[in-house]
Design an enzyme around this catalytic site. Structure first.
Site, PDB file in Angstrom:
ATOM      1  N   GLU A  98      54.381 -48.353 -16.970  1.00 34.35           N
ATOM      2  CA  GLU A  98      52.972 -47.998 -16.839  1.00 34.35           C
ATOM      3  C   GLU A  98      52.150 -48.942 -17.713  1.00 34.35           C
ATOM      4  OE1 GLU A  98      50.458 -45.323 -19.006  1.00 34.35           O
ATOM      5  OE2 GLU A  98      51.066 -43.750 -17.608  1.00 34.35           O
ATOM      6  N   ARG A 151      47.679 -43.727 -11.754  1.00 30.09           N
ATOM      7  CA  ARG A 151      47.732 -44.814 -12.752  1.00 30.09           C
ATOM      8  C   ARG A 151      47.492 -46.185 -12.107  1.00 30.09           C
ATOM      9  NH1 ARG A 151      48.048 -40.598 -15.208  1.00 30.09           N
ATOM     10  NH2 ARG A 151      49.148 -40.252 -17.167  1.00 30.09           N
ATOM     11  N   SER A 175      52.806 -42.858 -22.368  1.00 28.32           N
ATOM     12  CA  SER A 175      53.931 -42.973 -21.421  1.00 28.32           C
ATOM     13  C   SER A 175      54.213 -44.446 -21.163  1.00 28.32           C
ATOM     14  CB  SER A 175      53.576 -42.329 -20.084  1.00 28.32           C
ATOM     15  OG  SER A 175      53.243 -40.980 -20.261  1.00 28.32           O
TER      16      SER A 175
END
Ligand code: EPU
Length: 338
Positions: free
Chosen positions: A333, A162, A237
Site C-alpha cells: 500500500e 486505496r 498498513s
C-alpha cells in the site's frame, strides 16, 4: 525560497528512515511552488508532504519539494452542510479536530490517520467504514510541467480502495495543493457499523454517540493496536488487503474455517492481510531494527535505525511466505522508493 543541500529526511518520513536529499526546498505558497517547478537547474522533483505513506530505500538525487502549504477555511455554507477547503500541508488529524471543534461531521471515523491533507486523495485514505471519497468534493492540483492549477472533482479522481488517478494514469504529473470536503452541520450520518467501533462505544456505555464520541472511540482503537509514528517509525498498513475470487476464497475457507473476510461484491472477497501475515508467524518478528508490529501484523515498524532496504527485504520475505502458504499475492500500500 531556500534550496539546501545534503539534508537527512529522517524527520520527514513517518518510517524514520535516514536517507539523504541531495537538494531540498520548503514550499509555503503556490507562487513559490510555480517558481520551483520552473527552475531548469533542478529538472527532477520529488514531492514530499506528510511522508506517511512511503518507504525510502535510497537517497534522493532529485530536488525534494516539501509541500508546507497551510490554511483551512469555510468556502460554502447552508443550514445543514458546509464545504471546507484545506491546504495540502495541513496535518490530517489536525483537520479532523478542527472540524469536530466546530461540530462538523464526516471526518470522525478518519481520526488519527497519520499524514497531511494533500496526500489523503492520492490513496483515498480510509478507516472504520469510511473513506475520503465519502466526504470529498474536489481537489486542486498543480501540473508539474506547466505550473497550471487544475480542479479535479470526485469522478475525475477515480477513487477506489486505496487508489486514485494520482497513483495511476496521472502518477507524478500533479501536485495536490488543496482539498475541498463537504461536511454536515446537523443530522450527521454516523457510521458505527464497524465492529470495533460498536464494541468500543459499548465498553464506554455510550448509547447515542456524538461525532466526538465516535472520534474518541476510533482514537482509542487505533492507539490500542497501531503504533504511534512519533514513538515507533511506521507507515500504517504496509500492504493492501487482497481481494480474491469466490473459487479461491472457498478453497481457502475450507482449509481455514476461522479466516476473517469481507464480501466486496458477489464474486470478490477481501481477506485481511494482517491475518494472513500473522498465520505465517511474522507477527512481532524483528530482524535488527526492522520488524512486524506485535499488535497488528499489517504494520511494519522501524525500531530506530532500520534502513529502507532492510524493511523492504522483510516485506519481500512476507510476500513470498504468504504466497507460498496461501497462494495469495500481497501488494504494498505504501509507495516504495527504490
Ligand atoms: N487481523 C489478524 N491479525 C493481525 C491484524 C489483523 O488476525 O495482526 C485480523 C483482525 O482480527 C480482523 C481483521 O484482520 O479480523 C482486520 O483487522 P483490522 O480491523 O485491524 O483492519 P485491517 O483490515 O488490518 C484496515 C486498513 C487500516 C484501517 C483498518 C480499520 C487496509 C490496508 N488497512 O486494516 O488502514 O485502519 O482497516 O478500518 O485496508 C492504513 O491504511 O494505513 C490503515 C491503518
Amino acid at each position: 525560497m531556500n534550496i539546501v543541500e545534503n539534508i537527512s529526511l529522517k524527520t520527514y518520513n513517518t518510517f524514520g528512515i535516514d536517507v539523504k536529499a541531495r537538494f531540498f526546498v520548503e514550499i509555503t505558497s503556490l507562487l513559490q511552488l510555480q517558481k520551483v517547478l520552473e527552475l531548469t537547474a533542478y529538472p527532477e522533483h520529488f514531492i514530499l508532504s506528510g511522508g506517511s505513506n512511503m518507504l525510502l530505500a535510497k537517497d534522493i538525487e532529485a530536488l525534494v519539494v516539501f509541500i508546507n502549504l497551510k490554511g483551512v477555511s469555510v468556502v460554502e455554507e447552508t443550514e445543514n452542510e458546509v464545504i471546507i477547503k484545506a491546504m495540502a500541508g495541513e496535518n490530517w488529524h489536525g483537520l479532523v479536530l478542527w472540524a469536530l471543534e466546530r461540530g462538523y461531521g464526516g471526518l470522525e471515523n478518519l481520526s488519527l490517520i497519520p499524514g497531511n491533507v494533500g496526500t489523503a486523495p492520492i490513496q483515498n485514505i480510509g478507516a472504520y467504514g469510511v473513506e475520503l471519497k465519502d466526504v470529498f468534493v474536489s481537489c486542486e492540483a498543480m501540473n508539474v510541467k506547466s505550473g497550471e492549477l487544475l480542479e479535479f472533482d470526485k469522478d475525475a479522481c477515480q477513487f477506489g480502495y486505496r487508489e486514485s488517478i494520482f497513483k495511476n494514469e496521472e502518477k507524478g504529473n500533479y501536485i495536490i495543493t488543496s482539498v475541498k470536503l463537504k461536511l454536515t452541520k446537523q443530522d450527521h450520518q454516523l457510521n458505527t457499523s464497524y465492529g470495533a467501533i460498536e464494541q468500543e462505544l459499548h465498553r464506554q456505555n455510550i448509547v447515542h454517540p456524538t461525532i466526538k464520541d465516535i472520534s474518541n472511540a476510533v482514537i482509542a482503537i487505533r492507539q490500542s493496536k497501531l503504533p504511534d509514528p512519533k514513538e515507533i517509525g511506521n507507515s500504517g498498513s504496509f500492504f493492501k488487503n487482497p481481494v480474491v475470487g469466490r473459487n479461491k476464497f472457498e478453497k481457502l475457507q475450507k482449509a481455514h474455517p476461522d479466516m476473517p473476510f469481507y464480501e466486496t461484491s458477489d464474486d470478490t472477497i477481501k481477506i485481511p492481510a494482517g491475518w494472513l501475515i500473522e498465520q505465517c508467524g511474522f507477527k512481532g518478528k524483528r530482524i535488527g531494527d526492522a520488524g512486524v508490529h506485535d499488535r497488528q501484523a499489517l504494520v511494519l515498524v522501524n525500531y530506530g535505525n532500520a534502513t529502507g532496504k532492510e524493511l523492504l527485504s522483510l516485506a519481500r520475505d512476507i510476500q513470498k511466505t504468504v504466497k507460498k502458504e496461501f497462494g495469495v499475492e500481497l501488494k504494498p500500500e505504501v509507495n516504495i522508493i527504490k
